[in-house]
Design a protein around this motif. Structure first.
Motif, short mmCIF file in Angstrom:
data_model
loop_
_atom_site.label_atom_id
_atom_site.label_comp_id
_atom_site.label_asym_id
_atom_site.label_seq_id
_atom_site.Cartn_x
_atom_site.Cartn_y
_atom_site.Cartn_z
N PHE A 44 8.17 17.87 16.78
CA PHE A 44 7.25 18.07 17.90
C PHE A 44 7.76 17.37 19.16
CE2 PHE A 44 4.60 19.04 14.27
CZ PHE A 44 3.87 20.13 14.71
N VAL A 45 8.41 16.22 19.00
CA VAL A 45 9.00 15.54 20.16
C VAL A 45 10.10 16.41 20.78
CG1 VAL A 45 10.20 13.48 20.96
CG2 VAL A 45 8.48 13.29 19.15
N LEU A 46 10.98 16.94 19.93
CA LEU A 46 12.05 17.80 20.43
C LEU A 46 11.47 19.05 21.10
CD1 LEU A 46 15.08 18.39 20.62
CD2 LEU A 46 14.93 19.46 18.35
N ALA A 47 10.45 19.64 20.48
CA ALA A 47 9.81 20.83 21.06
C ALA A 47 9.14 20.50 22.39
CB ALA A 47 8.79 21.39 20.08
N GLU A 48 8.52 19.32 22.46
CA GLU A 48 7.87 18.90 23.70
C GLU A 48 8.88 18.79 24.84
OE1 GLU A 48 4.73 17.10 26.13
OE2 GLU A 48 4.78 18.39 24.38
N VAL A 49 10.04 18.22 24.57
CA VAL A 49 11.06 18.06 25.61
C VAL A 49 11.64 19.41 26.03
CG1 VAL A 49 13.33 17.09 26.11
CG2 VAL A 49 11.64 15.72 24.87
N VAL A 95 9.00 28.29 22.78
CA VAL A 95 9.41 27.19 21.90
C VAL A 95 9.19 27.56 20.44
CG1 VAL A 95 8.78 24.87 21.16
CG2 VAL A 95 9.13 25.34 23.57
N ASP A 96 8.08 28.20 20.14
CA ASP A 96 7.81 28.63 18.76
C ASP A 96 8.90 29.58 18.28
OD1 ASP A 96 6.60 29.98 16.41
OD2 ASP A 96 4.81 28.89 17.01
N SER A 122 -0.91 27.15 15.28
CA SER A 122 0.53 27.35 15.12
C SER A 122 1.32 26.26 15.84
CB SER A 122 0.94 28.72 15.67
OG SER A 122 0.79 28.74 17.08
N PHE A 123 2.61 26.20 15.56
CA PHE A 123 3.50 25.23 16.20
C PHE A 123 3.47 25.40 17.72
CE2 PHE A 123 7.71 23.64 17.49
CZ PHE A 123 7.74 22.42 16.83
N GLY A 124 3.61 26.64 18.19
CA GLY A 124 3.57 26.90 19.63
C GLY A 124 2.22 26.61 20.23
N GLY A 125 1.14 26.80 19.44
CA GLY A 125 -0.20 26.49 19.93
C GLY A 125 -0.37 25.00 20.17
N VAL A 126 0.22 24.16 19.31
CA VAL A 126 0.19 22.71 19.51
C VAL A 126 0.88 22.35 20.82
CG1 VAL A 126 1.04 20.48 18.67
CG2 VAL A 126 0.06 22.13 17.07
N ILE A 127 2.06 22.94 21.05
CA ILE A 127 2.82 22.61 22.25
C ILE A 127 2.07 23.03 23.52
CG2 ILE A 127 4.98 23.02 23.47
CD1 ILE A 127 5.19 21.30 20.92
N SER A 128 1.52 24.23 23.53
CA SER A 128 0.78 24.68 24.72
C SER A 128 -0.47 23.83 24.94
CB SER A 128 0.41 26.16 24.60
OG SER A 128 -0.51 26.38 23.54
N PHE A 129 -1.10 23.37 23.85
CA PHE A 129 -2.26 22.49 23.96
C PHE A 129 -1.87 21.18 24.64
CE2 PHE A 129 -4.28 18.73 22.14
CZ PHE A 129 -5.59 18.92 22.51
#
Length: 374
Positions: free
Chosen positions: A116-121, A319-320, A271-278
């Protein structure tokens, strides 16, 4: 839950999760303070006068070195825009200031994992790129100057100011000046550290308590009902990424404070992408939208909010897809939300928290001494 048991369970969940992440917060705020002290912002507006790639990269770098307080980011971004920076670099600064900072990454890693850190960046750069593209295509050119005039007319009310200078012009021993400068540097770091806490404590308290009460009160089936978990993968991908920011907007939680709630959403089906957009939607909570209205005017705010939202959803989807292709999305049974299972105990977290508290108290003493000497 019977009686007031739900109240105490909500508070317990929130406080326990704060205790579990305290050392990471102190570490993150300490590194962020060091960056603020040693990374100059004096030339920011001179470097951000255009909406080119160079200016956006510089704005992103300044943002990453700055505080993660959403309200402070909005104020600093507005100030840079008011003094001549182009609007797109100012907005890029705001995104980087809330999504590329050390303390957020530390808490995100601790609660949810390195993926999640890598996806956030990666997603932050994707989001800034999408926002830049949409601003170039959609945002009316004449509206930027109207927004600048509106911002300038509203006065300069930045929430963050540099520490006072101590240039007295006095001469003395070189070693004495070296020691004095060294001590002054530590005092500035202490001031920056506690200024970040002062700006963020309400958001952090709100974030942990809201996540704690949601963990205590909301049954898992209700969370699962918000997100499509089966059927057409493309529809699920887009729907989850679109719902994530809406939950963030309604939760009123900003910056680091939304990570505990992100953990709860991930455990309950998003979903993974939903976490990131949140996570990205900390710049779209309702109080901040009202601040944008005050800064830039109603029409400009409408464009900014719509472009922000579309950029967040697009970043979550992209990202997802990237992490799916790279096989980096965590698979298997999802771990229970950290906010739901946080407890107190004598373990490594407790000892790290004691060290963190000692460091924070030392920085508080330095701050108080520097305040008395001014």
């Amino acid at each position: 839950m019977a009686g007031g048991f739900w109240l105490w369970m909500g508070i317990y969940h929130g406080v326990a999760m704060f205790w579990a992440t305290l050392w990471a917060l102190v570490l993150g705020f300490g590194i962020s303070a060091a960056l603020q002290v040693f990374v100059s912002k004096e030339r920011m507006t001179q470097l951000l006068g255009r909406s080119g790639l160079k200016e956006i990269l510089v704005a992103t770098g300044f943002g990453a070195a700055s505080s993660s307080c959403s309200y402070a980011a909005a104020s600093i971004g507005r100030s840079a825009f008011q003094k001549g920076a182009a609007l797109v670099p100012a907005l890029a600064f705001m995104f980087a200031s809330t999504n590329l900072v050390v303390e957020l990454g530390a808490v995100l890693w601790l609660l949810m994992g390195w993926q999640f850190v890598l996806a956030e960046v990666i997603g932050a750069f994707v989001l800034i790129g999408v926002m830049w593209l949409l601003m170039s295509i959609v945002f009316p050119k004449e509206l930027e100057e109207k927004a600048r005039r509106r911002s300038a007319a509203d006065g300069d009310d930045d929430c963050c100011h540099p520490p006072p200078s101590n240039d007295s012009g006095a001469t003395g021993n070189h070693e004495h000046h070296h020691i004095e400068a060294h001590a002054h540097g530590w005092a500035r770091l202490a001031n920056a550290f506690w200024m970040d806490w002062a700006m963020l404590w309400k958001e952090l308290v709100a974030g942990f308590l809201i996540a704690g009460f949601l963990a205590a009160l909301v049954p898992p089936d209700l969370w699962k009902g918000l997100f499509i978990e089966s059927g057409n993968p493309s529809l699920r991908l887009i729907e989850n990424a679109a719902v994530g920011p809406i939950i963030a907007i309604l939760s009123f939680v900003c910056s680091v404070g939304n990570i505990p709630l992100a953990s709860l959403l991930w455990a309950n089906g998003i979903s993974f992408g939903g976490v990131i957009s949140f996570i990205y939607a900390d710049l779209l909570v309702i109080p901040l939208i009202l601040i944008y209205w005050k800064y830039f005017g109603g029409r400009a705010t409408f464009y900014i909010v719509v472009i922000f939202y579309v950029s967040m959803v697009a970043a979550g989807v992209i990202v997802d897809l990237i992490f799916t292709v790279l096989n980096l999305i965590p698979q298997g049974v999802r771990p229970a939300s950290a906010i739901e299972h946080a407890t107190f105990g004598w373990n490594y977290t407790t000892w790290l928290d004691f060290v963190a508290i000692a460091i924070a108290l030392w920085l508080w003493i330095l701050k108080m001494r520097s305040s008395r000497s001014i």
